[in-house]
Design an enzyme around this catalytic site. Structure first.
Site, mmCIF file in Angstrom:
data_model
loop_
_atom_site.group_PDB
_atom_site.id
_atom_site.type_symbol
_atom_site.label_atom_id
_atom_site.label_comp_id
_atom_site.label_asym_id
_atom_site.label_seq_id
_atom_site.Cartn_x
_atom_site.Cartn_y
_atom_site.Cartn_z
ATOM 1 N N SER A 212 0.777 -1.155 0.048
ATOM 2 C CA SER A 212 0.102 -0.033 -0.123
ATOM 3 C C SER A 212 0.898 1.267 -0.063
ATOM 4 C CB SER A 212 -0.882 -0.065 1.088
ATOM 5 O OG SER A 212 -1.488 1.100 1.274
ATOM 6 N N TYR A 225 -1.863 -1.286 10.314
ATOM 7 C CA TYR A 225 -1.864 -1.577 8.878
ATOM 8 C C TYR A 225 -0.938 -1.056 8.152
ATOM 9 C CZ TYR A 225 -3.787 -1.590 4.402
ATOM 10 O OH TYR A 225 -4.151 -1.638 2.778
#
Ligand SMILES: *[C@@H]1O[C@H](CO)[C@@H](O)[C@H](O)[C@H]1NC(C)=O
Ligand SMILES: *[C@@H]1O[C@H](CO)[C@@H](O)[C@H](O)[C@H]1NC(C)=O
Ligand SMILES: *[C@@H]1O[C@H](CO)[C@@H](O)[C@H](O)[C@H]1NC(C)=O
Ligand SMILES: *[C@@H]1O[C@H](CO)[C@@H](O)[C@H](O)[C@H]1NC(C)=O
Length: 312
Positions: A212, A225
């Site tokens: 990401s 995360y």
């Protein structure tokens, strides 16, 4: 909801068949990327599970638009999180390119998986198999890889895409339960799956991790995360170094910026928040999942061949 979403898919798939077959592939039509897909998005209320069919304006996963040209004919792919969002777009595209695919997803997302099966069966001659189950279970991960290879007659593409995130306003409110789920899903599972898959993969195979862009602009609200995605990037690079020399396997990671998926709702994002972030990008809108397909395709196809340890 279940029956409804199936009906919608059947009609979409019927239109699509003519699109796929009627395509005049001699022409490359220019389309303005700023307006090609909707910048106006809606997100279902946070909850679990969030399904593709919960969206008023569904994220475009290529159901009616992706046209293949046989680039992955004969390839055999396992894709985690293949029922919705980015994994769904990758699954549809790979099947349209001629690959046989196995998708994994959580059992509560069954209706989304059924949709993907309908779309692929109506528009390709590729085989698709579905294996639901929770990747936090190490034994399940091992079985998933072996069952996928049995169903497909081998395995040469592994897309470690499934992920979990839950925003937490600050460090004191981050629960151990949520932290554990994030790390088990995003860190342990891809390692378990890769470890089980590598011995089955012939030279020329590819492994891709969905990392990401959060790694480059870390967020306090998604600290665990972000950390898990940073792990994946480093892990992919480490695997790339070893697995090319050892087994002729390419390993890469894709780093998507904010993308319009059910994942946004489940992590606590709002449509307004997502549109604000999208507005600040060069295209002025959030990316739809189908717009990530070229990155994954380049990392698994035979055409470029060279890229490993690189990050798309
Ligand atoms: C965005 O979509 C919503 C839901 O379909 C609709 O109510 C709204 O009018 C749309 N807004 C714009 C600017 O198109
Ligand atoms: C599927 O295979 C049949 C028979 O070979 C062929 O006529 C048809 O065009 C194929 N469909 C697609 C979508 O490739
Ligand atoms: C883990 O997966 C295995 C294999 O699918 C299954 O037998 C076992 O019951 C699962 N364990 C849990 C705790 O769900
Ligand atoms: C952290 O977030 C919780 C839950 O929103 C809130 O009650 C608490 O006051 C926050 N703590 C700090 C130090 O801001």
């Amino acid at each position: 909801m279940f029956i409804c979403s199936r009906l919608v898919v059947v009609s979409v798939a019927a239109g699509l068949l003519s699109l796929v077959q009627g395509q005049n592939s001699d022409e490359s039509v220019l389309i303005d990327p700023r307006t090609r897909l909707s910048s106006n998005i809606t997100l279902p209320a946070p909850g679990s599970p969030i399904l593709q069919s919960d969206f008023e304006i569904p994220p475009d996963c290529g159901e009616t638009s992706y046209v293949g040209s046989g680039r992955l004919r004969g390839r055999r792919a396992l894709i985690t999180g293949g029922d919705s969002g980015i994994g769904r777009a990758v699954t549809i595209a790979f099947a349209r390119e001629g690959a046989d695919v196995v998708i994994n997803y959580l059992p509560e997302e069954q209706s989304d998986a059924d949709d993907v099966v309908s779309v692929i069966e109506a528009t390709t001659n590729s085989s698709i198999y579905i294996i639901p189950g929770d990747l936090r279970n190490e034994t399940f991960c091992k079985e998933l890889v072996h069952n996928a290879a049995d169903l497909l007659g081998g395995l040469d593409i592994l897309i470690n895409n499934a992920g979990y995130a839950l925003a937490s306003p600050n460090i004191t409110s981050l629960t151990t339960e949520s932290l554990t789920r994030t790390i088990e899903t995003n860190v342990f599972a891809p390692v378990f799956l890769t470890r089980a898959a590598v011995p089955l993969m012939p030279p020329g195979s590819s492994i891709v991790f969905t990392a990401s862009l959060i790694i480059e602009s870390p967020s306090y609200l998604m600290a665990d995360y972000g950390g898990s995605k940073a792990f994946l990037l480093t892990f992919a690079q480490s695997m790339a170094a070893g697995l090319m020399a050892e087994a002729g396997i390419r390993v890469n990671a894709v780093r998507p910026a904010i993308t319009y998926t059910p994942f946004l709702s489940s992590q606590g994002q709002t449509a307004e928040g997502a549109m604000r972030i999208g507005a600040a990008t060069p295209l002025g809108r959030v990316r739809h999942p189908v717009e990530l397909v070229p990155q994954y395709m380049a990392l698994v196809g035979n055409d470029p061949g060279y890229t490993t340890g690189g990050f798309s």
